[in-house]
Design a protein around this motif. Structure first.
Motif, mmCIF file in Angstrom:
data_model
loop_
_atom_site.group_PDB
_atom_site.id
_atom_site.type_symbol
_atom_site.label_atom_id
_atom_site.label_comp_id
_atom_site.label_asym_id
_atom_site.label_seq_id
_atom_site.Cartn_x
_atom_site.Cartn_y
_atom_site.Cartn_z
ATOM 1 N N ASP A 120 36.037 50.204 30.305
ATOM 2 C CA ASP A 120 36.131 51.648 30.079
ATOM 3 C C ASP A 120 37.575 52.126 30.062
ATOM 4 O OD1 ASP A 120 36.228 50.983 32.824
ATOM 5 O OD2 ASP A 120 35.857 53.075 33.372
ATOM 6 N N ILE A 121 38.439 51.472 30.838
ATOM 7 C CA ILE A 121 39.849 51.866 30.843
ATOM 8 C C ILE A 121 40.567 51.299 29.626
ATOM 9 C CG2 ILE A 121 42.019 51.689 32.124
ATOM 10 C CD1 ILE A 121 40.450 51.733 34.688
ATOM 11 N N VAL A 122 40.174 50.080 29.220
ATOM 12 C CA VAL A 122 40.733 49.499 27.993
ATOM 13 C C VAL A 122 40.411 50.382 26.797
ATOM 14 C CG1 VAL A 122 40.552 47.569 26.382
ATOM 15 C CG2 VAL A 122 40.718 47.122 28.837
ATOM 16 N N ALA A 123 39.200 50.959 26.793
ATOM 17 C CA ALA A 123 38.768 51.811 25.685
ATOM 18 C C ALA A 123 39.637 53.058 25.531
ATOM 19 C CB ALA A 123 37.313 52.229 25.878
ATOM 20 N N THR A 124 40.328 53.446 26.611
ATOM 21 C CA THR A 124 41.192 54.625 26.554
ATOM 22 C C THR A 124 42.623 54.272 26.165
ATOM 23 O OG1 THR A 124 41.775 54.492 28.910
ATOM 24 C CG2 THR A 124 39.793 55.748 28.319
ATOM 25 N N GLY A 125 42.870 52.970 25.918
ATOM 26 C CA GLY A 125 44.177 52.566 25.426
ATOM 27 C C GLY A 125 44.996 51.698 26.357
ATOM 28 N N PHE A 126 44.433 51.300 27.505
ATOM 29 C CA PHE A 126 45.197 50.484 28.447
ATOM 30 C C PHE A 126 45.406 49.068 27.916
ATOM 31 C CE2 PHE A 126 46.950 49.127 32.383
ATOM 32 C CZ PHE A 126 46.479 47.849 32.604
ATOM 33 N N LYS A 127 46.605 48.562 28.116
ATOM 34 C CA LYS A 127 46.939 47.174 27.774
ATOM 35 C C LYS A 127 47.750 46.589 28.913
ATOM 36 C CE LYS A 127 46.963 47.722 22.739
ATOM 37 N NZ LYS A 127 45.781 46.892 22.531
ATOM 38 N N PRO A 128 47.647 45.278 29.171
ATOM 39 C CA PRO A 128 46.885 44.276 28.421
ATOM 40 C C PRO A 128 45.424 44.229 28.855
ATOM 41 C CG PRO A 128 48.058 43.230 30.194
ATOM 42 C CD PRO A 128 48.438 44.677 30.252
ATOM 43 N N GLU A 129 44.577 43.744 27.956
ATOM 44 C CA GLU A 129 43.168 43.605 28.311
ATOM 45 C C GLU A 129 42.955 42.429 29.258
ATOM 46 O OE1 GLU A 129 41.797 44.970 23.840
ATOM 47 O OE2 GLU A 129 40.531 43.603 24.974
ATOM 48 N N THR A 130 43.713 41.372 29.037
ATOM 49 C CA THR A 130 43.594 40.185 29.892
ATOM 50 C C THR A 130 44.976 39.638 30.222
ATOM 51 O OG1 THR A 130 43.471 38.654 28.014
ATOM 52 C CG2 THR A 130 41.382 39.551 28.848
ATOM 53 N N VAL A 131 45.070 38.973 31.376
ATOM 54 C CA VAL A 131 46.311 38.322 31.798
ATOM 55 C C VAL A 131 45.955 36.933 32.302
ATOM 56 C CG1 VAL A 131 48.266 38.349 33.376
ATOM 57 C CG2 VAL A 131 47.385 40.506 32.464
ATOM 58 N N ARG A 132 46.562 35.907 31.719
ATOM 59 C CA ARG A 132 46.322 34.532 32.153
ATOM 60 C C ARG A 132 46.980 34.318 33.508
ATOM 61 N NH1 ARG A 132 46.285 29.079 30.271
ATOM 62 N NH2 ARG A 132 45.830 27.871 32.150
ATOM 63 N N LEU A 133 46.241 33.745 34.451
ATOM 64 C CA LEU A 133 46.756 33.433 35.776
ATOM 65 C C LEU A 133 46.990 31.925 35.866
ATOM 66 C CD1 LEU A 133 44.322 35.632 37.913
ATOM 67 C CD2 LEU A 133 46.529 36.271 36.952
ATOM 68 N N HIS A 134 48.226 31.522 36.019
ATOM 69 C CA HIS A 134 48.557 30.088 36.041
ATOM 70 C C HIS A 134 48.420 29.526 37.454
ATOM 71 C CE1 HIS A 134 49.855 29.921 31.871
ATOM 72 N NE2 HIS A 134 50.490 31.057 32.071
ATOM 73 N N TYR A 135 47.206 29.605 37.976
ATOM 74 C CA TYR A 135 46.893 29.073 39.298
ATOM 75 C C TYR A 135 45.653 28.195 39.188
ATOM 76 C CZ TYR A 135 49.891 32.955 40.769
ATOM 77 O OH TYR A 135 50.934 33.824 40.916
ATOM 78 N N ALA A 136 45.446 27.378 40.189
ATOM 79 C CA ALA A 136 44.259 26.524 40.230
ATOM 80 C C ALA A 136 43.124 27.260 40.935
ATOM 81 C CB ALA A 136 44.566 25.215 40.950
ATOM 82 N N ASP A 137 41.908 26.900 40.569
ATOM 83 C CA ASP A 137 40.719 27.521 41.166
ATOM 84 C C ASP A 137 40.394 26.811 42.475
ATOM 85 O OD1 ASP A 137 37.332 28.214 39.954
ATOM 86 O OD2 ASP A 137 38.547 29.130 41.506
ATOM 87 N N THR A 138 41.296 26.947 43.442
ATOM 88 C CA THR A 138 41.167 26.226 44.703
ATOM 89 C C THR A 138 41.482 27.154 45.870
ATOM 90 O OG1 THR A 138 43.485 25.549 44.798
ATOM 91 C CG2 THR A 138 41.969 24.113 43.578
ATOM 92 N N PRO A 139 41.028 26.820 47.064
ATOM 93 C CA PRO A 139 41.347 27.638 48.236
ATOM 94 C C PRO A 139 42.847 27.762 48.474
ATOM 95 C CG PRO A 139 39.553 26.136 48.739
ATOM 96 C CD PRO A 139 40.081 25.733 47.393
ATOM 97 N N ALA A 140 43.595 26.710 48.173
ATOM 98 C CA ALA A 140 45.036 26.737 48.418
ATOM 99 C C ALA A 140 45.725 27.822 47.590
ATOM 100 C CB ALA A 140 45.649 25.371 48.109
ATOM 101 N N ASP A 141 45.248 28.034 46.366
ATOM 102 C CA ASP A 141 45.860 29.024 45.480
ATOM 103 C C ASP A 141 45.184 30.381 45.557
ATOM 104 O OD1 ASP A 141 47.150 27.260 42.531
ATOM 105 O OD2 ASP A 141 47.682 27.176 44.636
ATOM 106 N N LEU A 142 44.114 30.486 46.343
ATOM 107 C CA LEU A 142 43.378 31.749 46.428
ATOM 108 C C LEU A 142 44.259 32.925 46.826
ATOM 109 C CD1 LEU A 142 40.831 33.423 46.331
ATOM 110 C CD2 LEU A 142 40.221 32.562 48.597
ATOM 111 N N PRO A 143 45.146 32.806 47.831
ATOM 112 C CA PRO A 143 45.997 33.952 48.171
ATOM 113 C C PRO A 143 46.861 34.417 47.006
ATOM 114 C CG PRO A 143 46.011 32.343 49.936
ATOM 115 C CD PRO A 143 45.323 31.689 48.772
ATOM 116 N N LEU A 144 47.366 33.471 46.197
ATOM 117 C CA LEU A 144 48.196 33.823 45.051
ATOM 118 C C LEU A 144 47.363 34.511 43.976
ATOM 119 C CD1 LEU A 144 50.292 30.541 44.793
ATOM 120 C CD2 LEU A 144 51.012 32.724 45.756
ATOM 121 N N VAL A 145 46.162 33.986 43.735
ATOM 122 C CA VAL A 145 45.266 34.597 42.754
ATOM 123 C C VAL A 145 44.891 36.011 43.191
ATOM 124 C CG1 VAL A 145 42.993 34.452 41.658
ATOM 125 C CG2 VAL A 145 44.344 32.370 42.010
ATOM 126 N N SER A 146 44.588 36.151 44.472
ATOM 127 C CA SER A 146 44.213 37.452 45.017
ATOM 128 C C SER A 146 45.337 38.472 44.860
ATOM 129 C CB SER A 146 43.823 37.313 46.484
ATOM 130 O OG SER A 146 43.592 38.574 47.078
#
Length: 415
Positions: A30-56
């Protein structure tokens, strides 16, 4: 990968070519529809507990910026505002950034340095920076953690090196080209005292004292791993292996470890297996660091073969080095921790680490008369200069030169 302590608003997973799973922060539709960018951002982290704080932290930051934009502040994450913080964020998410090509372990450690930079002086404008700032940052970074403690020179050097990396990216990505060029020129003309190179090495008498103590303690794995490291000069990781993230959606086959709180999995990889030894006990292996192929005939090393012969043939299956207490390859840091216990019992100084076995092997080889290029090939270094850095206190060449000088003085080999 979820946690009440580390919320991840907007986190999505997407499969990429080859079946790998990538993490993205995705803005609200709904916010993208009003003109917000970027729609997506790639996160260069691993899907692991060790990287969870960085992802968060990344997800919460992007979410806050999106909501601020929606509330009227109109912040655009992709816009570069000339600060270190905006350069840092572009550096972390741009598909063309060097971050995209970093290995898992490298990414985890290096992004910690990036986070330190952003937190410490992210709001500073590139245009306002100069030599005095870099000097001040270096001095502050190397200051002891506690009064009277050792200076953290290695930490300070890593921060300055990462600043150069970020500025080089900014130049290549045409972000504040003039300022990035100016600051890189300043850093290139400035010297910062680096940490002293390690001078410790594991020696043959250390290994001879260590092996019986390890056997006595029921730790054949430590005895065998140490013998292989010292005799062949192989890196610790290439002998005992490492634990890498299991991509989301893949099964937990092989040797795996569940992350803390039951979140995420890591799979053992890259270590020696009994299958690598084959019937002739000749090991040929690509190194994890350079990809160079190294080969070693273990039959040439009596200490290794004596330890191998203690293992029943029926048990020679799977990983070569296993933690006897866990029945699987050593968890991260456990090998070094358990090794130190045996090392102290064997009288090995704390200043000598298990990873110094490689330096010990190279130094002894040079003392024995082997030339650096031959040693380089045997340990898988790309350049002889790298091999020379591992040679710590070798006197083989000095002995040869002394002998020639004495012969010269005696009238031998004179023109």
């Amino acid at each position: 990968m979820r946690s009440d302590d580390h919320p991840t608003p907007g986190l999505k997973r997407r499969k990429r070519a080859g079946g790998a799973v990538a993490l993205y922060w995705v803005a609200r539709a709904d916010i993208v529809a009003t003109g917000f960018k970027p729609e997506t951002v790639r996160l260069h982290y691993a899907d692991t507990p060790a990287d969870l704080p960085l992802v968060s932290a990344a997800c919460q930051r992007f979410q806050a910026e999106m909501l601020a934009w929606s509330a009227g502040q109109k912040q655009d994450y992709t816009a570069f505002d000339g600060t270190i913080a905006s350069l840092s964020r572009r550096f972390q998410i741009d598909e063309e950034s060097p971050v995209a090509g970093w290995k898992y372990n490298t990414r985890r450690s290096q992004l910690h340095v990036v986070g330190t930079i952003e937190k410490a002086f992210g709001q500073r404008s590139l245009a306002a920076l100069g030599l005095k700032d870099f000097r001040r940052w270096y001095e502050a970074a190397k200051a002891p953690k506690k009064p009277g403690g050792a200076e953290r020179i290695d930490r300070a050097c890593k921060i300055m090196k990462m600043l150069r990396e970020m500025l080089r990216y900014g130049l290549a990505a045409e972000l504040a080209t003039e300022q990035c060029t100016r600051l890189l020129t300043i850093l290139g003309a400035t010297e910062f005292a680096g940490p002293r190179r390690r001078r410790s090495r594991l020696e043959s008498h250390h290994v001879e004292a260590f092996i019986p103590k390890a056997i006595e303690a029921g730790r054949l794995s430590l005895a065998l791993g140490t013998a292989i490291q010292f005799e062949t000069g192989m890196r610790q990781k290439d002998v005992i292996g490492e634990w890498l993230p299991v991509p989301a959606g893949e099964g937990a086959e092989g040797f795996v470890l569940r992350g803390r709180r039951g979140k995420g999995w890591r799979r053992w990889a890259n270590g020696l297996t009994w299958g690598d030894l084959g019937r002739d006990f000749v090991v040929s292996k690509e190194t994890t660091k350079t990809g160079a192929l190294v080969s070693h005939d273990l039959k040439l090393f009596p200490s290794i073969m004596a330890l191998i012969e203690t293992v029943p043939v029926a048990e020679r299956i799977g990983p070569l080095i296993r933690d006897e207490t866990a029945g699987r390859p050593y968890a991260e840091f456990a090998y070094a921790r358990d090794w130190r216990v045996i090392a102290r019992a064997a009288g090995i100084p704390d200043a000598v680490w298990n990873t110094d076995a490689r330096a010990g092997a190279i130094t002894e080889a040079e003392d024995a008369g082997a030339d650096l290029d031959t040693i380089r090939g045997s340990v898988g270094h790309a350049q002889a200069s790298t091999t020379a850095r591992y040679s710590r206190g070798a006197i083989g060449k000095s002995k040869a030169i002394a002998a020639k000088r004495q012969a010269y003085r005696a009238g031998e080999n004179k023109p």
